[in-house]
Write a protein that holds these residues in place. Structure first.
Motif, PDB file in Angstrom:
ATOM      1  N   CYS A  92       0.877  -1.214  -0.064  1.00 56.55           N
ATOM      2  CA  CYS A  92      -0.002   0.062   0.089  1.00 56.55           C
ATOM      3  C   CYS A  92       0.879   1.245  -0.030  1.00 56.55           C
ATOM      4  CB  CYS A  92      -0.909  -0.003   1.329  1.00 56.55           C
ATOM      5  SG  CYS A  92       0.058  -0.008   2.733  1.00 56.55           S
ATOM      6  N   GLY A  93       2.190   1.151   0.029  1.00 67.35           N
ATOM      7  CA  GLY A  93       3.113   2.361   0.172  1.00 67.35           C
ATOM      8  C   GLY A  93       3.055   2.997   1.539  1.00 67.35           C
ATOM      9  N   GLY A  94       2.877   2.091   2.307  1.00 65.11           N
ATOM     10  CA  GLY A  94       2.621   2.795   3.922  1.00 65.11           C
ATOM     11  C   GLY A  94       1.423   3.305   4.016  1.00 65.11           C
ATOM     12  N   THR A  95       0.490   3.496   3.319  1.00 67.09           N
ATOM     13  CA  THR A  95      -0.524   4.413   3.679  1.00 67.09           C
ATOM     14  C   THR A  95      -2.000   3.559   4.644  1.00 67.09           C
ATOM     15  OG1 THR A  95      -1.789   3.591   1.749  1.00 67.09           O
ATOM     16  CG2 THR A  95      -0.553   5.603   1.369  1.00 67.09           C
ATOM     17  N   SER A  96      -1.230   2.363   4.885  1.00 68.77           N
ATOM     18  CA  SER A  96      -2.503   1.477   5.700  1.00 68.77           C
ATOM     19  C   SER A  96      -3.860   1.135   4.987  1.00 68.77           C
ATOM     20  CB  SER A  96      -2.485   1.949   7.129  1.00 68.77           C
ATOM     21  OG  SER A  96      -1.325   2.097   7.666  1.00 68.77           O
ATOM     22  N   ASP A  97      -3.766   1.302   3.760  1.00 64.54           N
ATOM     23  CA  ASP A  97      -5.293   0.973   3.221  1.00 64.54           C
ATOM     24  C   ASP A  97      -5.283  -0.178   2.174  1.00 64.54           C
ATOM     25  OD1 ASP A  97      -3.820   2.376   1.043  1.00 64.54           O
ATOM     26  OD2 ASP A  97      -5.255   3.744   0.723  1.00 64.54           O
ATOM     27  N   CYS A  98      -4.602  -1.118   2.597  1.00 62.54           N
ATOM     28  CA  CYS A  98      -4.077  -2.261   1.932  1.00 62.54           C
ATOM     29  C   CYS A  98      -5.309  -2.903   1.428  1.00 62.54           C
ATOM     30  CB  CYS A  98      -3.142  -3.423   2.501  1.00 62.54           C
ATOM     31  SG  CYS A  98      -2.026  -2.520   3.720  1.00 62.54           S
ATOM     32  N   GLN A  99      -6.360  -3.130   2.116  1.00 55.90           N
ATOM     33  CA  GLN A  99      -7.346  -4.225   1.716  1.00 55.90           C
ATOM     34  C   GLN A  99      -8.678  -3.224   1.840  1.00 55.90           C
ATOM     35  OE1 GLN A  99      -7.687  -7.019   4.454  1.00 55.90           O
ATOM     36  NE2 GLN A  99      -8.233  -8.619   2.560  1.00 55.90           N
ATOM     37  N   GLN A 100      -8.905  -2.947   0.906  1.00 53.98           N
ATOM     38  CA  GLN A 100     -10.339  -2.182   0.461  1.00 53.98           C
ATOM     39  C   GLN A 100     -10.603  -1.051   1.662  1.00 53.98           C
ATOM     40  OE1 GLN A 100     -12.756  -5.435   1.267  1.00 53.98           O
ATOM     41  NE2 GLN A 100     -12.629  -6.310  -0.797  1.00 53.98           N
ATOM     42  N   GLY A 101      -9.137  -0.280   1.794  1.00 55.02           N
ATOM     43  CA  GLY A 101      -9.287   0.895   2.581  1.00 55.02           C
ATOM     44  C   GLY A 101      -8.628   0.850   4.014  1.00 55.02           C
ATOM     45  N   GLU A 102      -8.568  -0.492   4.242  1.00 57.22           N
ATOM     46  CA  GLU A 102      -7.925  -0.999   5.752  1.00 57.22           C
ATOM     47  C   GLU A 102      -6.713  -1.693   5.641  1.00 57.22           C
ATOM     48  OE1 GLU A 102     -10.962  -2.415   8.250  1.00 57.22           O
ATOM     49  OE2 GLU A 102     -12.834  -1.705   7.070  1.00 57.22           O
TER      50      GLU A 102
END
Length: 157
Positions: A92-102
């Motif tokens: 996710c590039g470190g944004t913590s939205d890896c799985q459908q925003g979570e």
């Protein structure tokens, strides 16, 4: 893991500078020729490296760039950080939205790996790299090739 061209090229150019800067400033054109990196790209990278006090510039004839401190005081992680490059193993590039925003199940594992890689690069100085026999051999090959290219230019003139 993502380490883009920017980080790789910055480390390569700094290592080239470390190998060739013992006799004075090194021109970006020389680094460009030896490492096959675009001169305009090197100019952008070295502006960031200079702002982060890793190199100093010397103007005028015979000018170029010098390392701002000793080889043992400049670490690969500092170079990567200076060009705003993140070593990131997450999807996710470190944004913590890896799985459908979570956050996904393995997000923290990949964050930990990213930290380990950064810590590893923080332990490797330009001095460590310059002393490696394979680095010396590759540098000698590049220097010989650059000398041949210079001879071709002179013979065509």
């Amino acid at each position: 893991m993502r380490l883009t061209t920017k980080g790789r090229y910055a480390v390569t150019a700094m290592l080239d500078l470390a190998l060739h800067g013992h006799d004075g400033p090194v021109s970006l054109a020389d680094i460009s020729g030896r490492q096959d990196i675009s001169l305009s790209y090197l100019e952008q990278l070295f502006a960031k490296l200079r702002r982060n006090d890793l190199v100093t510039s010397v103007r005028g004839p015979g000018g170029g760039y010098c390392l701002s401190r000793g080889l043992g005081e400049i670490f690969v992680a500092q170079i990567v950080d200076a060009v705003n490059e993140a070593v990131d193993a997450t999807g996710c590039g470190g944004t913590s939205d890896c799985q459908q925003g979570e956050v996904c199940l393995t997000h923290h594992l990949w964050c930990d790996l990213s930290k380990q890689i950064h810590n590893f690069l923080s332990q490797i100085s330009l001095a460590n790299l310059v002393e490696r026999s394979e680095v010396k051999n590759i540098s000698a090959r590049q220097d010989a090739r650059a000398g041949q290219d210079d001879a071709l230019v002179v013979s065509r003139a």
